[in-house]
Enzyme design. Structure first.
Site, PDB file in Angstrom:
ATOM      1  N   LYS A   5       0.833  -1.215   0.000  1.00 39.99           N
ATOM      2  CA  LYS A   5       0.000   0.000   0.000  1.00 39.99           C
ATOM      3  C   LYS A   5       0.864   1.260   0.000  1.00 39.99           C
ATOM      4  O   LYS A   5       0.441   2.286  -0.536  1.00 39.99           O
ATOM      5  CB  LYS A   5      -0.995  -0.024   1.161  1.00 39.99           C
ATOM      6  CG  LYS A   5      -1.995  -1.165   1.002  1.00 39.99           C
ATOM      7  CD  LYS A   5      -3.426  -0.820   1.319  1.00 39.99           C
ATOM      8  CE  LYS A   5      -4.337  -1.891   0.722  1.00 39.99           C
ATOM      9  NZ  LYS A   5      -5.667  -1.959   1.240  1.00 39.99           N
ATOM     10  N   LYS A  62     -10.799  -4.872  -4.404  1.00 40.67           N
ATOM     11  CA  LYS A  62     -11.892  -3.956  -4.704  1.00 40.67           C
ATOM     12  C   LYS A  62     -11.395  -2.553  -5.011  1.00 40.67           C
ATOM     13  O   LYS A  62     -12.101  -1.756  -5.599  1.00 40.67           O
ATOM     14  CB  LYS A  62     -12.954  -3.963  -3.601  1.00 40.67           C
ATOM     15  CG  LYS A  62     -12.509  -3.538  -2.221  1.00 40.67           C
ATOM     16  CD  LYS A  62     -13.730  -3.449  -1.296  1.00 40.67           C
ATOM     17  CE  LYS A  62     -13.613  -4.325  -0.068  1.00 40.67           C
ATOM     18  NZ  LYS A  62     -12.547  -3.938   0.861  1.00 40.67           N
ATOM     19  N   LYS A 116      -3.814 -10.449  -6.696  1.00 46.51           N
ATOM     20  CA  LYS A 116      -5.116 -10.800  -6.119  1.00 46.51           C
ATOM     21  C   LYS A 116      -6.198  -9.839  -6.587  1.00 46.51           C
ATOM     22  O   LYS A 116      -5.921  -8.671  -6.884  1.00 46.51           O
ATOM     23  CB  LYS A 116      -5.033 -10.864  -4.593  1.00 46.51           C
ATOM     24  CG  LYS A 116      -5.184  -9.552  -3.886  1.00 46.51           C
ATOM     25  CD  LYS A 116      -5.598  -9.730  -2.410  1.00 46.51           C
ATOM     26  CE  LYS A 116      -5.897  -8.354  -1.855  1.00 46.51           C
ATOM     27  NZ  LYS A 116      -6.779  -8.289  -0.735  1.00 46.51           N
TER      28      LYS A 116
END
Ligand code: ATP
Ligand code: LTN
Length: 336
Positions: free
Chosen positions: A118, A203, A200
């Site tokens: 992130k 969303k 992966k």
């Protein structure tokens, strides 16, 4: 929860209201939540504080939080049997978070792959909350002495850190926390992106073709599966290393139809990918239809959702407040 159920083991899990849930969230996590309700005392949480580690539009975060609750209910979580609540409604989590921040080490937090991922994704906002994210997650779990935590594979490193924090606290003070275990189902622990099957499904992906949203309609689902990246071999065969795209679609098809990998391989022998992708799309659209109907029905009744969340916060707070008092006492904070 009834008195009789007090002896059951405790489960806690959470999901961030960072957007509409994907098929990955459903298969890896939420799908399992409803199934565990009979055997365990379950607490399920909308992790809105965790969502703030990435910049959120306030109005969208509020909307996504209510939608997340509605989707959890639509997936079969029954508020009469489980506690469903929003993280920020139970302040004891953030109180325990601070205690854990003072027990988690810089080195171990620096090793978290989610933090690294992130930080790389949002280089302009590598904030303190993103760094201490796993301490809050440990607080979410340990404050209820949850023994099992149903999550996807990407969360196992955070769980390991929660165990280390629990162990350290128990050693430094006195036995307080139960060691939590991950509950990661073998199938579907990691559903991959349809656009890049080596990553992966997430969303918050900027490419909408990478994920199936649980609210996508039949046409959208079919179209996205048709476009899913596979390979040029044309053979439906399960081999995640060599054929990540096809294997991912097979895993999804297996979950929605119950067919084994061999059965799927036979079903599409000599047919190429067209028919296979079509079948996956149909199976997923059929499987999601009842959940989507429930979701729309529940979401239309805001008052009901808010009542569930209010009652959930009260029940969760009763348990969490006791634990935080105990912890405050143990670490030596002055009690009057
Ligand atoms: P974001 O993109 O905002 O990081 P996310 O889609 O990764 O979100 P989370 O809210 O972080 O979702 O995760 C909720 C739950 O869903 C977790 O238990 C996580 O392990 C699981 N999960 C998320 N993505 C997948 C996936 N692709 N396959 C299986 N499980 C998943
Ligand atoms: N970090 C989790 C969401 C989460 C969670 C939790 C999961 C927050 N607190 C406690 C299990 C238990 C994620 O899915 N990204």
């Amino acid at each position: 929860m009834s008195e009789q159920s007090e002896r059951k083991r405790v489960i806690l899990s959470g999901i961030q209201p960072t957007g509409t849930f994907t098929l990955g969230n459903y298969i890896g996590a939420v799908r399992n939540w409803a199934k565990l309700q009979d055997e365990f005392d379950c607490l399920y949480m909308v992790a809105d504080l965790h969502a703030l580690t990435v910049r959120q539009d306030p109005a969208a975060l509020r909307r996504h939080s209510r939608e997340a609750a509605a989707m959890i209910l639509a997936s079969g979580v029954d508020p009469k049997r489980s506690i469903l609540f929003v993280q920020s409604h139970v302040p004891a989590h953030t109180q325990l978070n601070w205690i854990f921040c003072c027990n988690a080490q810089f080195g171990e937090l620096s090793r978290m792959t989610q933090f690294k991922d992130k930080s790389a994704k949002h280089p302009d906002n590598v904030n303190g909350g993103l760094f201490t994210y796993p301490a809050l997650m440990a607080a979410d779990i340990l404050i209820y002495n949850a023994e099992l935590v149903p999550v996807g594979q990407d969360q196992t490193q955070h769980l390991e850190l929660a165990r280390n924090i629990a162990q350290r606290f128990n050693n430094n003070y006195s036995p307080t926390f139960v060691m939590p275990e991950g509950y990661v189902t073998k199938e579907g622990a990691k559903i991959m992106s349809l656009a890049d099957p080596t990553r992966k499904m997430s969303k918050s992906d900027t490419n909408a073709n990478a994920f199936i949203l649980l609210t996508d309609d039949r046409d959208t689902i079919t179209r996205k599966f048709k476009r899913a990246v596979t390979d040029s071999e044309g053979e439906v065969r399960y081999d995640p290393a060599a054929k990540p795209g096809v294997s991912n679609l097979m895993a999804i098809y297996h979950i929605f139809t119950g067919k084994t990998m061999e059965e799927i391989q036979h079903e599409f022998e000599g047919q190429g990918y067209g028919a296979f992708k079509e079948a996956v799309g149909t199976a997923v659209a059929d499987g999601l239809a009842p959940i989507q109907n429930e979701y729309n029905r529940i979401l239309a009744d805001k008052e009901y959702v808010d009542t569930v969340l209010k009652e959930g916060a009260e029940s969760a707070s009763r348990i969490a407040n006791k634990m935080i008092q105990k912890v405050y006492r143990k670490v030596g904070l002055l009690q009057l």
